[in-house]
Design a protein around this motif. Structure first.
Motif, PDB file in Angstrom:
ATOM      1  N   GLY A   1       4.801   6.421  -3.213  1.00  0.00           N
ATOM      2  CA  GLY A   1       3.366   6.365  -3.453  1.00  0.00           C
ATOM      3  C   GLY A   1       2.693   5.267  -2.654  1.00  0.00           C
ATOM      4  O   GLY A   1       1.640   5.479  -2.037  1.00  0.00           O
ATOM      5  N   VAL A   2       3.296   4.090  -2.626  1.00  0.00           N
ATOM      6  CA  VAL A   2       2.702   2.948  -1.923  1.00  0.00           C
ATOM      7  C   VAL A   2       2.842   3.082  -0.409  1.00  0.00           C
ATOM      8  O   VAL A   2       1.858   3.031   0.341  1.00  0.00           O
ATOM      9  CB  VAL A   2       3.347   1.629  -2.398  1.00  0.00           C
ATOM     10  CG1 VAL A   2       2.830   0.454  -1.567  1.00  0.00           C
ATOM     11  CG2 VAL A   2       3.069   1.401  -3.874  1.00  0.00           C
TER      12      VAL A   2
ATOM     13  N   GLU B   1       1.359   6.482   1.388  1.00  0.00           N
ATOM     14  CA  GLU B   1      -0.106   6.491   1.441  1.00  0.00           C
ATOM     15  C   GLU B   1      -0.619   5.468   2.463  1.00  0.00           C
ATOM     16  O   GLU B   1      -1.570   5.731   3.195  1.00  0.00           O
ATOM     17  CB  GLU B   1      -0.698   6.216   0.068  1.00  0.00           C
ATOM     18  CG  GLU B   1      -0.522   7.357  -0.913  1.00  0.00           C
ATOM     19  CD  GLU B   1      -0.976   8.691  -0.349  1.00  0.00           C
ATOM     20  OE1 GLU B   1      -2.108   8.761   0.185  1.00  0.00           O
ATOM     21  OE2 GLU B   1      -0.208   9.652  -0.414  1.00  0.00           O
ATOM     22  N   TRP B   2       0.010   4.303   2.496  1.00  0.00           N
ATOM     23  CA  TRP B   2      -0.376   3.303   3.493  1.00  0.00           C
ATOM     24  C   TRP B   2      -0.129   3.838   4.913  1.00  0.00           C
ATOM     25  O   TRP B   2      -0.985   3.728   5.786  1.00  0.00           O
ATOM     26  CB  TRP B   2       0.401   2.014   3.264  1.00  0.00           C
ATOM     27  CG  TRP B   2       0.524   1.139   4.481  1.00  0.00           C
ATOM     28  CD1 TRP B   2       1.674   0.773   5.112  1.00  0.00           C
ATOM     29  CD2 TRP B   2      -0.538   0.507   5.212  1.00  0.00           C
ATOM     30  NE1 TRP B   2       1.402  -0.025   6.186  1.00  0.00           N
ATOM     31  CE2 TRP B   2       0.046  -0.205   6.277  1.00  0.00           C
ATOM     32  CE3 TRP B   2      -1.923   0.497   5.073  1.00  0.00           C
ATOM     33  CZ2 TRP B   2      -0.691  -0.935   7.205  1.00  0.00           C
ATOM     34  CZ3 TRP B   2      -2.681  -0.229   5.988  1.00  0.00           C
ATOM     35  CH2 TRP B   2      -2.072  -0.930   7.040  1.00  0.00           C
TER      36      TRP B   2
ATOM     37  N   VAL C   1      -2.483   6.476  -4.048  1.00  0.00           N
ATOM     38  CA  VAL C   1      -1.196   5.852  -4.353  1.00  0.00           C
ATOM     39  C   VAL C   1      -0.749   6.215  -5.770  1.00  0.00           C
ATOM     40  O   VAL C   1       0.401   6.606  -6.000  1.00  0.00           O
ATOM     41  CB  VAL C   1      -1.273   4.319  -4.195  1.00  0.00           C
ATOM     42  CG1 VAL C   1      -0.087   3.641  -4.878  1.00  0.00           C
ATOM     43  CG2 VAL C   1      -1.318   3.940  -2.723  1.00  0.00           C
TER      44      VAL C   1
END
Length: 272
Positions: free
Chosen positions: A170-171, A174-175, A241
């Motif tokens: 997720g982190v 997405e980044w 995220v």
């Protein structure tokens, strides 16, 4: 709405590095994912720690690549945090975006139920006798089309590590695929329309999951496009995220008891 760069010059001396990382996400990541997953499946029948090892490799790869992208961005003089989504949401999703997100979540829930049903089917399907199994060379531990099933954790240790992997996805993803990647694409294209950015984000994210086959490419591509819409609509990576992590962590809802035991399945008994 996200204030994306509209010129590669805004990346200054880090422009070439930014483009290289963006190209890798589209071209290199599908190749690396295919190789890693192929090796993982090849080890499943003979190595009890194959999943844990694979999860750790994913963590190293995703965090390592995210740090590289972060360093590149920190070296850019003209691209602020808001331009890569590192800011609080400027607005709530619009009505259309909200509807799309709800529909996607319903489809995800439906796919999870289907996956659980498929897993239960595999656990109850009679195994072939070892004498009728195909040669060990190149043999996968899961049935064709069940690459996602092979990734799901069976033991308590695997489930704990998988939770870290889900949050990491997720982190980091997405980044990488929304915040960083879309900033570079917008800069290279001179400020492409949002619809173009959404399509590019969807294609890149789908290709990154090419090891899941055509259905996986389409599904993850659609999810990537939805995340891009949510990001561009709110001007922040925060909601994408959270949504991304929840979607990945949903696999924990499939109980270990519903999954084929290591080495079990229609392709023969485990070696040894």
């Amino acid at each position: 709405m996200t204030a994306l760069p509209d010129s590669l010059a805004e990346f200054g001396p880090a422009a070439l590095a930014a483009v290289v990382v963006a190209v890798y996400l589209v071209v290199g990541e599908p190749v690396v994912g295919h190789v890693l997953h192929g090796r993982f499946e090849g080890r499943l029948r003979t190595d009890a720690g194959a999943r844990r090892s694979f999860y750790r490799r994913l963590l190293v790869l995703e965090w390592g690549l995210s740090v590289v992208a972060l360093v590149v961005w920190l070296a850019t003089p003209g691209v602020d945090a808001a331009a890569v989504g590192l800011a609080w949401p400027r607005a709530w999703p619009g009505p259309l975006t909200a509807v799309v997100v709800v529909v996607v979540l319903l489809l995800v829930v439906a796919s999870t139920r289907q996956l659980r049903a498929g897993a239960l089917l595999e656990t109850t399907r009679p195994a072939r006798r070892s004498g009728h199994s195909p040669p060990a060379h190149g043999r996968h531990a899961e049935p064709p089309g069940q690459s996602t099933l092979a990734l799901l954790p069976r033991t308590a240790d695997e489930r704990r590590l998988f939770t870290v992997v889900g949050v990491t996805a997720g982190v980091c993803e997405e980044w990488l695929y929304r915040g960083f990647f879309l900033a570079v694409v917008a800069a290279v294209t001179g400020g492409a329309p949002e619809v173009v950015l959404v399509v590019v984000a969807a294609v890149a994210f789908g290709l990154a999951h090419a090891y899941q086959g055509r259905a996986g490419i389409v599904l993850t591509g659609v999810l990537g496009g939805v995340m891009a819409v949510l990001y561009l609509d709110t001007g922040s990576l925060l909601l994408p995220v959270l949504l991304h992590a929840l979607i990945d962590l949903r696999f924990l809802l499939v109980p270990a008891s519903a999954l084929p035991a290591p080495g079990a399945g229609p392709q023969g008994d485990a070696a040894g």
